[in-house]
Design a protein around this motif. Structure first.
Motif, PDB file in Angstrom:
ATOM      1  N   ALA A 258       0.832  -1.202   0.000  1.00 24.97           N
ATOM      2  CA  ALA A 258       0.000   0.000   0.000  1.00 24.97           C
ATOM      3  C   ALA A 258       0.868   1.253   0.000  1.00 24.97           C
ATOM      4  CB  ALA A 258      -0.928   0.007   1.211  1.00 24.97           C
TER       5      ALA A 258
ATOM      6  N   LEU B  81      -8.939  -5.561  -4.493  1.00 23.28           N
ATOM      7  CA  LEU B  81      -7.539  -5.924  -4.267  1.00 23.28           C
ATOM      8  C   LEU B  81      -7.348  -7.440  -4.180  1.00 23.28           C
ATOM      9  CD1 LEU B  81      -6.771  -3.137  -1.645  1.00 23.28           C
ATOM     10  CD2 LEU B  81      -5.691  -3.330  -3.896  1.00 23.28           C
TER      11      LEU B  81
ATOM     12  N   CYS C 110      -5.562  -0.486  -7.189  1.00 26.01           N
ATOM     13  CA  CYS C 110      -6.837   0.110  -6.766  1.00 26.01           C
ATOM     14  C   CYS C 110      -6.550   1.392  -5.999  1.00 26.01           C
ATOM     15  CB  CYS C 110      -7.633  -0.863  -5.892  1.00 26.01           C
ATOM     16  SG  CYS C 110      -9.238  -0.196  -5.369  1.00 26.01           S
TER      17      CYS C 110
ATOM     18  N   PRO D 242      -2.115  -8.724   2.957  1.00 28.89           N
ATOM     19  CA  PRO D 242      -2.501  -8.118   1.675  1.00 28.89           C
ATOM     20  C   PRO D 242      -2.353  -9.085   0.506  1.00 28.89           C
ATOM     21  CG  PRO D 242      -0.305  -7.416   2.268  1.00 28.89           C
ATOM     22  CD  PRO D 242      -0.817  -8.209   3.442  1.00 28.89           C
TER      23      PRO D 242
ATOM     24  N   ALA E 143      -1.562  -7.238  -5.746  1.00 27.40           N
ATOM     25  CA  ALA E 143      -2.320  -5.985  -5.759  1.00 27.40           C
ATOM     26  C   ALA E 143      -1.563  -4.845  -5.091  1.00 27.40           C
ATOM     27  CB  ALA E 143      -3.671  -6.186  -5.076  1.00 27.40           C
TER      28      ALA E 143
ATOM     29  N   LEU F 289      -2.439  -1.125  -3.357  1.00 29.30           N
ATOM     30  CA  LEU F 289      -3.405  -0.144  -2.879  1.00 29.30           C
ATOM     31  C   LEU F 289      -2.755   1.233  -2.900  1.00 29.30           C
ATOM     32  CD1 LEU F 289      -5.990   0.861  -1.405  1.00 29.30           C
ATOM     33  CD2 LEU F 289      -4.855   0.236   0.753  1.00 29.30           C
TER      34      LEU F 289
END
Length: 322
Positions: A22, A66, A78, A100, A104, A106
């Motif tokens: 992230a 995600l 995303c 997570p 993906a 974030l």
């Protein structure tokens, strides 16, 4: 990391490095926030970007996205856009970040809530207004981008001042200047091509007043009026500028971000030029100016004097107030 470091970080990650799970965007420069999100889109396969890049303001939807496997790509991105997260939304995101999705990324633009998230899988990207030198570097980079055109140092400074440091406007103006002067941009080119808005014009006027340069102050006032700005509007703009300068002078400990919120500015960078002007005045002089401008506005509304009389009274009195 700073925004200026983001592009190289993402390039390294694409070429064998590692992405964080992230990235929390901090700071309030809208142009930098927009560009940061755009850069994350570029780490995806262009042919399948539409299926693997999404934006949402719903935390639950973001988490579901995600955890969805990317389509014909190694990763998906995303972007979560929300002014502030509730306690429940914060808890949900923290739970997600404990485990997570490996494929993906974030990208979270959640305002002050970003401070609540820290960890080895989390990166913070500062999109705060650029410093003076960073702003100059940004302008030079725009001129250096293909098709590269050289620009005088004085041209760079003039462009920054005329745009009041607006990055979005700088990008657009540089494109025009490159087309206008492909052999090299001078300060005269910037003066000729970059339109003056009322923020810039009142900035120049306040600088002339600070220096007690009556001839320049009056010529700037005349130029503004010739550009079609009504006398009442100009007087109001002058009053608002000095009112804000006084507030800044009385609250030197407040950050540009705090002052921007008070003034209703979208960009803290707008405060920079107000602070720069305020430093040229004493608090006593600013208070006297604000009081006089307030009285003049009342006299116009009450019909005691004309707008033209009040405006030139304002400029001449500002020059003499101690």
């Amino acid at each position: 990391m700073k925004y200026s470091e983001l592009k190289s970080h993402l390039n390294d990650a694409v070429n064998g490095g590692e992405f964080a799970a992230a990235y929390f965007l901090t700071g309030e420069d809208e142009y930098l926030l927009h560009e940061a999100k755009r850069l994350f889109g570029e780490v995806l396969d262009a042919g399948f970007k539409d299926m693997n890049f999404s934006k949402t303001s719903d935390v639950g939807e973001a988490i579901e996205t995600l955890y969805t496997f990317p389509v014909f790509d190694a990763r998906r991105v995303c972007v979560l856009e929300k002014d502030v997260l509730s306690e429940d939304e914060t808890a949900k995101l923290k739970t997600y970040l404990e485990s997570p999705a490996a494929e993906a990324i974030l990208v979270a633009d959640v305002g002050e809530s970003a401070k609540l998230f820290k960890g080895k899988n989390i990166e913070s990207v500062s999109c705060a207004p650029l410093s003076d030198e960073e702003l100059r570097d940004f302008v030079r980079e725009q001129f250096a981008a293909p098709p590269a055109v050289s620009a005088e140092t004085s041209a760079v400074e003039e462009l920054i001042t005329r745009t009041q440091g607006s990055l979005a406007r700088i990008v657009g103006e540089v494109k025009k200047l490159k087309a206008y002067a492909p052999d090299g941009v001078t300060r005269a080119d910037v003066t000729q091509m970059v339109a003056s808005d009322i923020e810039y014009q009142t900035y120049i006027l306040s600088e002339a007043v600070a220096n007690r340069d009556a001839q320049k102050a009056l010529s700037v006032t005349d130029a503004i009026l010739k550009n079609g700005i009504p006398e009442r509007v100009l007087l109001s703009a002058i009053y608002e500028r000095y009112r804000r300068m006084l507030h800044i002078s009385l609250n030197k400990g407040m950050s540009n971000e705090q002052l921007a919120k008070i003034f209703g500015f979208k960009k803290p960078g707008q405060v920079y030029f107000l602070r720069k002007s305020a430093d040229n005045y004493s608090q006593v002089r600013l208070k006297a100016i604000v009081d006089h401008l307030h009285s003049l506005q009342y006299e116009i509304v009450s019909g005691e004097r004309s707008e033209s009389s009040a405006l030139y009274d304002a400029v001449l009195t500002l020059l003499t107030i101690q």
